[in-house]
Design a protein around this motif. Structure first.
Motif, PDB file in Angstrom:
ATOM      1  N   GLU A 147      -2.312   1.396   9.170  1.00 54.21           N
ATOM      2  CA  GLU A 147      -0.976   0.812   9.099  1.00 54.21           C
ATOM      3  C   GLU A 147      -0.962  -0.495   8.310  1.00 54.21           C
ATOM      4  OE1 GLU A 147       2.471  -0.789  12.198  1.00 54.21           O
ATOM      5  OE2 GLU A 147       0.355  -0.846  12.788  1.00 54.21           O
ATOM      6  N   ASP A 148      -1.925  -1.376   8.557  1.00 59.44           N
ATOM      7  CA  ASP A 148      -1.898  -2.671   7.887  1.00 59.44           C
ATOM      8  C   ASP A 148      -2.163  -2.537   6.394  1.00 59.44           C
ATOM      9  OD1 ASP A 148      -4.445  -1.873   8.669  1.00 59.44           O
ATOM     10  OD2 ASP A 148      -5.223  -3.904   8.889  1.00 59.44           O
ATOM     11  N   HIS A 202       3.440   3.605  12.923  1.00 55.18           N
ATOM     12  CA  HIS A 202       2.396   3.143  12.012  1.00 55.18           C
ATOM     13  C   HIS A 202       2.654   3.547  10.568  1.00 55.18           C
ATOM     14  CE1 HIS A 202      -0.214   3.264  15.834  1.00 55.18           C
ATOM     15  NE2 HIS A 202       0.066   2.001  15.564  1.00 55.18           N
ATOM     16  N   ALA A 203       3.552   4.512  10.354  1.00 52.39           N
ATOM     17  CA  ALA A 203       3.806   5.023   9.004  1.00 52.39           C
ATOM     18  C   ALA A 203       5.029   4.399   8.354  1.00 52.39           C
ATOM     19  CB  ALA A 203       3.963   6.535   9.044  1.00 52.39           C
ATOM     20  N   GLY A 244       0.812  -1.206   0.000  1.00 56.97           N
ATOM     21  CA  GLY A 244       0.000   0.000   0.000  1.00 56.97           C
ATOM     22  C   GLY A 244       0.846   1.256   0.000  1.00 56.97           C
ATOM     23  N   GLY A 245       1.988   1.212   0.692  1.00 58.78           N
ATOM     24  CA  GLY A 245       2.900   2.350   0.666  1.00 58.78           C
ATOM     25  C   GLY A 245       3.371   2.664  -0.740  1.00 58.78           C
ATOM     26  N   VAL A 248      -4.212   3.549  12.961  1.00 55.70           N
ATOM     27  CA  VAL A 248      -4.082   2.226  13.560  1.00 55.70           C
ATOM     28  C   VAL A 248      -4.645   1.182  12.593  1.00 55.70           C
ATOM     29  CG1 VAL A 248      -4.225   3.157  15.890  1.00 55.70           C
ATOM     30  CG2 VAL A 248      -6.315   2.393  14.735  1.00 55.70           C
ATOM     31  N   PRO A 249      -4.323  -0.092  12.767  1.00 52.75           N
ATOM     32  CA  PRO A 249      -4.853  -1.107  11.859  1.00 52.75           C
ATOM     33  C   PRO A 249      -6.386  -1.078  11.777  1.00 52.75           C
ATOM     34  CG  PRO A 249      -3.095  -2.033  13.187  1.00 52.75           C
ATOM     35  CD  PRO A 249      -3.364  -0.662  13.735  1.00 52.75           C
ATOM     36  N   VAL A 250      -6.898  -1.548  10.665  1.00 52.96           N
ATOM     37  CA  VAL A 250      -8.334  -1.466  10.385  1.00 52.96           C
ATOM     38  C   VAL A 250      -9.173  -2.033  11.531  1.00 52.96           C
ATOM     39  CG1 VAL A 250     -10.165  -2.319   8.873  1.00 52.96           C
ATOM     40  CG2 VAL A 250      -8.018  -1.502   7.876  1.00 52.96           C
ATOM     41  N   ALA A 251      -8.727  -3.138  12.094  1.00 48.90           N
ATOM     42  CA  ALA A 251      -9.514  -3.771  13.160  1.00 48.90           C
ATOM     43  C   ALA A 251      -9.637  -2.887  14.389  1.00 48.90           C
ATOM     44  CB  ALA A 251      -8.877  -5.109  13.543  1.00 48.90           C
TER      45      ALA A 251
END
Length: 561
Positions: free
Chosen positions: A188-189, A51-52, A28-29, A124-127
């Motif tokens: 992040e994920d 996270h980045a 994704g980055g 933060v991660p999607v979850a």
């Protein structure tokens, strides 16, 4: 029969081959980086956070130039200046939570000054989205909510496939008049996940044109052509729209005097016979503007500073050209024209008739003489000489950046910017610490051009860490620090308002010369008499330098009602 909406762009053979041969391991980055490059970005600002890291890893594997600063807010100021100087959207890469929030003041300044900054933050991660469920480091319940009331628009990508379109949408928003900062966040994920999305090519994010309605410009042209005492107030919108040439043409055709706001410095030639310069905090100027029978306001909302602290009450007709819809008639009733300044001025040029007025230059000369006479009665030779020294030493095309300090307040009114888009200050939102990191962004935008930053000792303390940035990137910046031992303008305000009492305005500060030299940055103490020579030498020497001027300055006192 073929309809436009039925047309689709067919991929070329080369595009198809590239898509099918996408290298493995892209994330994704990489989609972020590819989209930025496809949109034309060459430089990004920011600093990494946990996270980045997926985004910064992709930047590190790309040909984007990464300019890392030491504090997120300073990175935002640098991106702001880069956007102002280039007219391009300046990517600002941030981490989650504290790192993102630290950039808020810089984004507020970019919003006030209509600087196109594309802030891209991790999340933060999607979850964990929604706050409080997973206890992630840096987690906020609603991170975007912290920015929604500051930036122009907020955007979010929650899946890999969304990234290119979301960034293109944000890019377009940042560069559509009025320019401004925009916010994008990506979990992040998502930034770290591998993707099957082909490499991004051919992104289109063309800004919308904000053209004036012809019936409005027709009425405005009719009023201006038949006015007895037309006057023009030119704001920052003229500079952002690159409309200074059209402004001059219109003023000369109408024989209308022009005053520039503090955000519009340089929009009109300082020594032109029709130039009222920028003395908006002077009651003589306020009276002159109030006397206009038709007042054309271009690219300004006539806010606090542009209206002499809301003591300005026009008596004639007002025409206001403004790209920010919320500013139309927000302070004064007017014929409001919601449009980009350049397009609106062009429409007026095509419609107005030439107006003869041999007395306009004389009226301008008289009001400027009144201003000069007022200053002459106040024993302010030091302050005026310092501005003259800076103007003499600074090359005409060199950008200058001014913090919230007494000398900057003087410069708003009294400094000849020489050219549009060369003088910038933090007067939009008024935050401290703007000048030096913003000057670094300008150095990146215009390599090889010497850039000046002016700060007080109080404001300088916000930006000291960026001496390391200036040295690391070997940027051609000269930082003039006026050291009066405190927050000088607040000291003066409190002295006037509270019977001489001041609280919290006196500061212990470092030896700025020794501190700069500890970063490997040449530094010297200067004096009012040696400032011109010292400044010329510093500006002509490649790389960063610092000049410290011990001086206690005073503000001029405008006449009051």
């Amino acid at each position: 029969m073929t309809h436009d909406h039925d047309l689709v762009l067919r991929p070329t053979e080369a595009q198809t081959a590239a898509a099918l041969a996408a290298p493995p391991g892209r994330t994704g980055g990489d989609l972020v980086v590819e989209t930025l490059r496809s949109l034309g970005a060459t430089t990004v600002f920011g600093l990494p956070g946990q996270h980045a890291l997926g985004l910064f890893d992709a930047v590190g594997r790309s040909d984007l130039r990464l300019v890392t600063l030491r504090v997120e807010n300073n990175a935002g100021f640098a991106a702001d200046a880069y956007g102002r100087v280039t007219g391009e959207a300046a990517p600002l890469l941030l981490s989650t939570g504290p790192g993102a929030l630290t950039a808020l003041p810089a984004l507020a300044e970019a919003a006030a000054a209509s600087a196109p900054v594309l802030a891209i933050s991790s999340q933060v991660p999607v979850a964990g989205l929604g706050g409080g469920r997973r206890g992630h480091l840096h987690e906020l319940r609603d991170q975007a909510a912290s920015f929604r009331d500051v930036v122009k628009s907020v955007h979010a990508a929650r899946t890999l496939s969304q990234i290119p379109s979301v960034i293109a949408e944000a890019w377009e928003s940042a560069l559509t008049a009025p320019h401004g900062p925009v916010w994008v966040e990506i979990p992040e994920d998502v930034l770290r996940s591998e993707t099957i999305v082909p490499p991004v090519t051919g992104m289109d994010a063309t800004p919308h044109q904000l053209a004036p309605r012809p019936e409005l410009t027709a009425v405005a042209a009719h009023w201006l052509s038949r006015a007895s005492r037309p006057v023009i107030i030119a704001g920052g919108g003229v500079v952002r729209a690159d409309a200074s040439g059209k402004l001059r043409q219109l003023a000369e055709r109408l024989n209308a005097p022009v005053v520039t706001t503090f955000g519009g410095k340089g929009a009109f030639p300082w020594t032109h016979p029709l130039s009222l310069q920028s003395w908006l905090e002077d009651r003589h100027m306020t009276d002159f503007l109030e006397d206009a029978d038709v007042l054309l306001v271009v690219g300004s909302g006539l806010g606090e500073l542009s209206s002499n602290y809301h003591t300005f009450f026009p008596t004639g007709r007002v025409v206001q050209i403004e790209a920010d819809l919320g500013k139309l008639e927000s302070n004064h009733p007017a014929l409001g024209i919601h449009a980009d300044a350049r397009l609106a001025l062009q429409a007026l040029l095509e419609t107005v008739t030439e107006r003869q007025d041999d007395h306009a230059p004389e009226r301008v000369r008289m009001v400027l003489e009144d201003v000069a006479a007022r200053l002459a009665d106040q024993d302010l030779a030091l302050e005026q000489s310092l501005l003259a020294s800076i103007r003499s030493a600074l090359p005409p095309r060199s950008p200058s950046f001014w913090d919230m300090t007494i000398l900057s307040y003087w410069a708003w009114s009294a400094f000849d910017a020489k050219h549009p888009n060369t003088m910038h200050s933090a007067q939009g939102a008024g935050g401290l610490g703007y000048a030096f990191p913003a000057a670094l962004g300008a150095c990146v935008a215009e390599p090889g051009t010497p850039v000046l930053a002016v700060s007080g000792d109080g404001g300088a303390m916000y930006s000291l860490a960026e001496l390391a940035t200036a040295r690391q990137h070997d940027l051609d910046v000269t930082w003039l620090i006026v050291d009066d031992g405190g927050y000088g303008i607040l000291r003066e305000y409190m002295t006037d308002a509270f019977e001489g009492r001041t609280t919290g305005t006196e500061l212990t500060r470092p030896d700025f010369v020794a501190l700069a030299e500890s970063f490997g940055v040449p530094a010297t103490t200067t004096t009012p008499d040696s400032l011109t020579a010292d400044l010329r030498k510093a500006l002509a020497t490649p790389g960063p330098s610092v000049l410290v001027l011990p001086a206690t300055l005073r503000m001029f006192a405008p006449t009051h009602l």
